[in-house]
Design a protein around this motif. Structure first.
Motif, PDB file in Angstrom:
ATOM      1  N   ALA A   1       0.922  -1.502   0.137  1.00 55.40           N
ATOM      2  CA  ALA A   1      -0.004   0.148  -0.053  1.00 55.40           C
ATOM      3  C   ALA A   1       0.705   1.333   0.000  1.00 55.40           C
ATOM      4  O   ALA A   1       0.725   2.116   0.773  1.00 55.40           O
ATOM      5  CB  ALA A   1      -1.117  -0.078   1.362  1.00 55.40           C
TER       6      ALA A   1
ATOM      7  N   GLN B   1      -1.176   1.375  -4.477  1.00 61.67           N
ATOM      8  CA  GLN B   1      -2.665   1.890  -4.309  1.00 61.67           C
ATOM      9  C   GLN B   1      -3.088   2.292  -5.649  1.00 61.67           C
ATOM     10  O   GLN B   1      -4.462   1.883  -5.774  1.00 61.67           O
ATOM     11  CB  GLN B   1      -2.706   2.870  -3.387  1.00 61.67           C
TER      12      GLN B   1
ATOM     13  N   PRO C   1      -3.400   9.321  -5.010  1.00 65.52           N
ATOM     14  CA  PRO C   1      -2.516   8.665  -3.761  1.00 65.52           C
ATOM     15  C   PRO C   1      -1.126   9.313  -3.580  1.00 65.52           C
ATOM     16  O   PRO C   1      -0.785   9.392  -2.472  1.00 65.52           O
ATOM     17  CB  PRO C   1      -2.245   7.236  -4.410  1.00 65.52           C
TER      18      PRO C   1
ATOM     19  N   SER D   1     -12.100   3.885  -3.446  1.00 63.72           N
ATOM     20  CA  SER D   1     -10.728   4.209  -2.976  1.00 63.72           C
ATOM     21  C   SER D   1     -10.584   3.669  -1.477  1.00 63.72           C
ATOM     22  O   SER D   1      -9.557   3.629  -1.309  1.00 63.72           O
ATOM     23  CB  SER D   1     -10.646   5.706  -3.072  1.00 63.72           C
TER      24      SER D   1
ATOM     25  N   LEU E   1      -7.389   1.699  -1.254  1.00 63.80           N
ATOM     26  CA  LEU E   1      -6.001   2.309  -0.530  1.00 63.80           C
ATOM     27  C   LEU E   1      -5.558   1.363   0.828  1.00 63.80           C
ATOM     28  O   LEU E   1      -4.191   1.540   1.113  1.00 63.80           O
ATOM     29  CB  LEU E   1      -6.523   3.790   0.295  1.00 63.80           C
TER      30      LEU E   1
END
Length: 224
Positions: free
Chosen positions: A18, A23, A178, A214, A218
């Motif tokens: 991540a 992401q 991101p 998202s 994420l």
């Protein structure tokens, strides 16, 4: 794969972590509704150098995918921008249909890949991770100034627009937002960069971040 057992071989396999680059792909997969199986590659433990991962990405970087349903059969693919383009073209979503708008969208993906990612990353490296190793203020100042310049480009682009391409959310947004968030949560650089100086960017960031896909994407392959 012994290190990353595959329980659903019929699904797209994601090898990631991540970070902002990781992401991007998990958010796109969630937006597109593509069934996938996620495998965490712990780069802090050098798992990206494992021969099993190198067989997918010889450049030893996350993310990478293996699509059993690729064109002509199994497809191995690395580089987050290339993966975003592949997924968008595979599904016919998140990329404008109009030829001129399509290439414009790809242009903004490349803007992220060539500018925002490397420059924000260098800022984070010198501001946070190498702060005790490099006392010279030059690199922090250099990359802070460049990060602010790039944010200024985004600020102008987003003026009067809901998303980078206008009213339609696209892979250009997924590639970019991101990294904007990482300036804060990843590098603790909100004040150092002066993100409040870019209100249009930050409003767009919140719109992107708060999308249901998202919120899921994420946190895929989250850090332990």
């Amino acid at each position: 794969m012994a290190k990353w057992p595959i329980n659903h071989p019929e699904r797209l396999q994601l090898f990631s972590l991540a970070t902002p680059n990781g992401q991007k792909v998990s958010i796109a997969l969630e937006e597109l509704g593509i069934p996938y199986e996620a495998h965490t590659v712990r780069i802090g433990d050098d798992e990206q150098f494992d021969p099993q991962f190198l067989a997918i990405n010889p450049n030893n970087k996350i993310p990478a995918i293996v699509d059993p349903n690729g064109p002509g059969g199994e497809l191995k693919l690395f580089e987050s921008g290339a993966i975003l383009l592949y997924l968008a073209e595979k599904t016919g979503k998140l990329l404008p249909k109009d030829p001129s708008e399509r290439i414009e969208c790809i242009q903004w993906v490349f803007f992220q890949m060539a500018g925002i990612g490397p420059m924000f990353g260098q800022f984070g490296h010198f501001y946070k991770y190498a702060a005790e190793k490099c006392q010279d203020p030059y690199p922090v100042n250099r990359y802070r100034n460049e990060a602010r310049r790039l944010l200024g480009v985004l600020e102008k682009r987003l003026a009067g627009r809901q998303f980078i391409m206008g009213s339609e959310y696209s892979i250009a947004d997924i590639a970019t937002f991101p990294w904007v968030g990482c300036l804060d949560w990843g590098y603790n650089g909100y004040q150092a960069i002066g993100l409040d100086d870019f209100p249009t960017v930050m409003a767009w960031y919140e719109r992107c971040k708060n999308r249901p896909a998202s919120q899921k994407g994420l946190n895929v392959c989250a850090f332990d």
